[in-house]
Design a protein around this motif. Structure first.
Motif, PDB file in Angstrom:
ATOM      1  N   UNK A  23       0.863  -1.183   0.000  1.00  0.00           N
ATOM      2  CA  UNK A  23       0.000   0.000   0.000  1.00  0.00           C
ATOM      3  C   UNK A  23       0.904   1.239   0.000  1.00  0.00           C
ATOM      4  N   UNK A  24       0.544   2.273  -0.733  1.00  0.00           N
ATOM      5  CA  UNK A  24       1.408   3.456  -0.852  1.00  0.00           C
ATOM      6  C   UNK A  24       1.819   4.090   0.475  1.00  0.00           C
ATOM      7  N   UNK A  25       0.961   4.077   1.486  1.00  0.00           N
ATOM      8  CA  UNK A  25       1.286   4.717   2.766  1.00  0.00           C
ATOM      9  C   UNK A  25       2.485   4.042   3.438  1.00  0.00           C
ATOM     10  N   UNK A  26       2.732   2.776   3.134  1.00  0.00           N
ATOM     11  CA  UNK A  26       3.873   2.077   3.730  1.00  0.00           C
ATOM     12  C   UNK A  26       5.174   2.334   2.982  1.00  0.00           C
ATOM     13  N   UNK A  27       5.090   2.821   1.761  1.00  0.00           N
ATOM     14  CA  UNK A  27       6.287   3.060   0.969  1.00  0.00           C
ATOM     15  C   UNK A  27       6.744   4.500   0.948  1.00  0.00           C
ATOM     16  N   UNK A  28       6.071   5.349   1.692  1.00  0.00           N
ATOM     17  CA  UNK A  28       6.418   6.780   1.706  1.00  0.00           C
ATOM     18  C   UNK A  28       6.914   7.188   3.087  1.00  0.00           C
ATOM     19  N   UNK A  29       7.852   8.110   3.118  1.00  0.00           N
ATOM     20  CA  UNK A  29       8.322   8.645   4.397  1.00  0.00           C
ATOM     21  C   UNK A  29       7.175   9.397   5.072  1.00  0.00           C
ATOM     22  N   UNK A  30       7.066   9.229   6.380  1.00  0.00           N
ATOM     23  CA  UNK A  30       5.990   9.870   7.140  1.00  0.00           C
ATOM     24  C   UNK A  30       6.336  11.315   7.483  1.00  0.00           C
ATOM     25  N   UNK A  31       5.297  12.111   7.631  1.00  0.00           N
ATOM     26  CA  UNK A  31       5.443  13.536   7.966  1.00  0.00           C
ATOM     27  C   UNK A  31       5.683  13.704   9.463  1.00  0.00           C
ATOM     28  N   UNK A  32       6.437  14.723   9.840  1.00  0.00           N
ATOM     29  CA  UNK A  32       6.636  14.974  11.271  1.00  0.00           C
ATOM     30  C   UNK A  32       5.345  15.420  11.945  1.00  0.00           C
ATOM     31  N   UNK A  33       5.225  15.082  13.207  1.00  0.00           N
ATOM     32  CA  UNK A  33       4.099  15.525  14.028  1.00  0.00           C
ATOM     33  C   UNK A  33       4.394  16.957  14.461  1.00  0.00           C
ATOM     34  N   UNK A  34       3.417  17.836  14.287  1.00  0.00           N
ATOM     35  CA  UNK A  34       3.574  19.230  14.697  1.00  0.00           C
ATOM     36  C   UNK A  34       2.603  19.621  15.813  1.00  0.00           C
ATOM     37  N   UNK A  35       1.519  18.860  15.978  1.00  0.00           N
ATOM     38  CA  UNK A  35       0.517  19.170  17.004  1.00  0.00           C
ATOM     39  C   UNK A  35       0.546  18.097  18.086  1.00  0.00           C
ATOM     40  N   UNK A  36       0.918  18.507  19.295  1.00  0.00           N
ATOM     41  CA  UNK A  36       0.959  17.602  20.436  1.00  0.00           C
ATOM     42  C   UNK A  36      -0.326  17.813  21.233  1.00  0.00           C
ATOM     43  N   UNK A  37      -1.380  17.147  20.777  1.00  0.00           N
ATOM     44  CA  UNK A  37      -2.714  17.392  21.309  1.00  0.00           C
ATOM     45  C   UNK A  37      -3.454  16.085  21.540  1.00  0.00           C
ATOM     46  N   UNK A  38      -4.758  16.185  21.759  1.00  0.00           N
ATOM     47  CA  UNK A  38      -5.568  14.995  22.042  1.00  0.00           C
ATOM     48  C   UNK A  38      -5.632  14.041  20.847  1.00  0.00           C
ATOM     49  N   UNK A  39      -5.488  14.546  19.636  1.00  0.00           N
ATOM     50  CA  UNK A  39      -5.471  13.668  18.461  1.00  0.00           C
ATOM     51  C   UNK A  39      -4.240  12.767  18.469  1.00  0.00           C
ATOM     52  N   UNK A  40      -3.119  13.303  18.895  1.00  0.00           N
ATOM     53  CA  UNK A  40      -1.902  12.508  19.006  1.00  0.00           C
ATOM     54  C   UNK A  40      -2.054  11.468  20.116  1.00  0.00           C
ATOM     55  N   UNK A  41      -2.620  11.857  21.239  1.00  0.00           N
ATOM     56  CA  UNK A  41      -2.868  10.906  22.331  1.00  0.00           C
ATOM     57  C   UNK A  41      -3.759   9.772  21.853  1.00  0.00           C
ATOM     58  N   UNK A  42      -4.798  10.101  21.091  1.00  0.00           N
ATOM     59  CA  UNK A  42      -5.713   9.088  20.557  1.00  0.00           C
ATOM     60  C   UNK A  42      -4.966   8.160  19.604  1.00  0.00           C
TER      61      UNK A  42
END
Length: 184
Positions: A23-42
């Motif tokens: 799947x394409x998402x596994x073959x691409x470098x991931x983006x850095x996390x910029x928001x340290x919020x409840x979405x990241x905790x989830x």
């Protein structure tokens, strides 16, 4: 009265399907996390829940379809010491020591295992859920886990580290798997 029991990682998370290799998402470098919020905790909670549901020792965010630089782990080292945690925006700083072959598998490649050479020591720098800096050092099997999960976030899988007949055999097993559907 508030509970004094420690919260079990993943206990409030949602189990997601693990994205199969190719799947394409596994073959691409991931983006850095910029928001340290409840979405990241989830996301971290969901990664733990999914890792445990699929009997893994580590899981990267892109393995559940989220292209962010996050992974979780619950992995022993060679002395059977348990290492439990998560890393946000991890970068492999050092991988050294002895190069050791060891059987490796991946939740995104179910049923495919191969002897893969990895360094016996790894140091990874990243952040926690609040953005605080972390530096994690692992040896043995835990070092293998840290390298494996960091590879995922850089768009790779352990198959990329195989050469010669081992690579050919692993790719043949992959193509014969019931879950394998190459993206056109």
């Amino acid at each position: 009265m508030a509970s004094t029991r420690p919260r079990i990682p993943g206990s409030s998370g949602t189990v997601h399907p693990v994205i199969p290799w190719a799947e394409p998402v596994l073959g691409a470098a991931c983006a850095p996390v910029t928001a340290f919020d409840s979405s990241l905790e989830r996301l971290v909670e969901d990664l733990y829940a999914t890792m445990y549901a699929h009997d893994g020792v580590g899981l990267a965010a892109n393995q559940i379809g989220v292209g962010l630089r996050v992974f979780v782990y619950d992995c022993p080292d060679d002395e059977d010491v348990r290492h439990l945690g998560h890393l946000v925006n991890p970068v492999l700083l050092e991988a050294d020591g002895v190069r050791v072959p060891g059987e490796e598998g991946c939740l995104s490649l179910p049923g495919v295992r191969a002897s893969t050479v990895r360094w016996d020591r790894a140091v990874v720098r990243g952040q926690d859920l609040t953005g605080a800096e972390l530096e994690i050092e692992g040896t043995g099997f835990f070092a293998r886990c840290l390298q494996h999960e960091t590879d995922h976030l850089d768009g790779g899988v352990f198959l990329d580290r195989l050469t010669g007949p081992r690579r050919s055999l692993a790719l043949r097993r992959t193509r014969r798997s019931v879950w394998y559907h190459p993206v056109s």
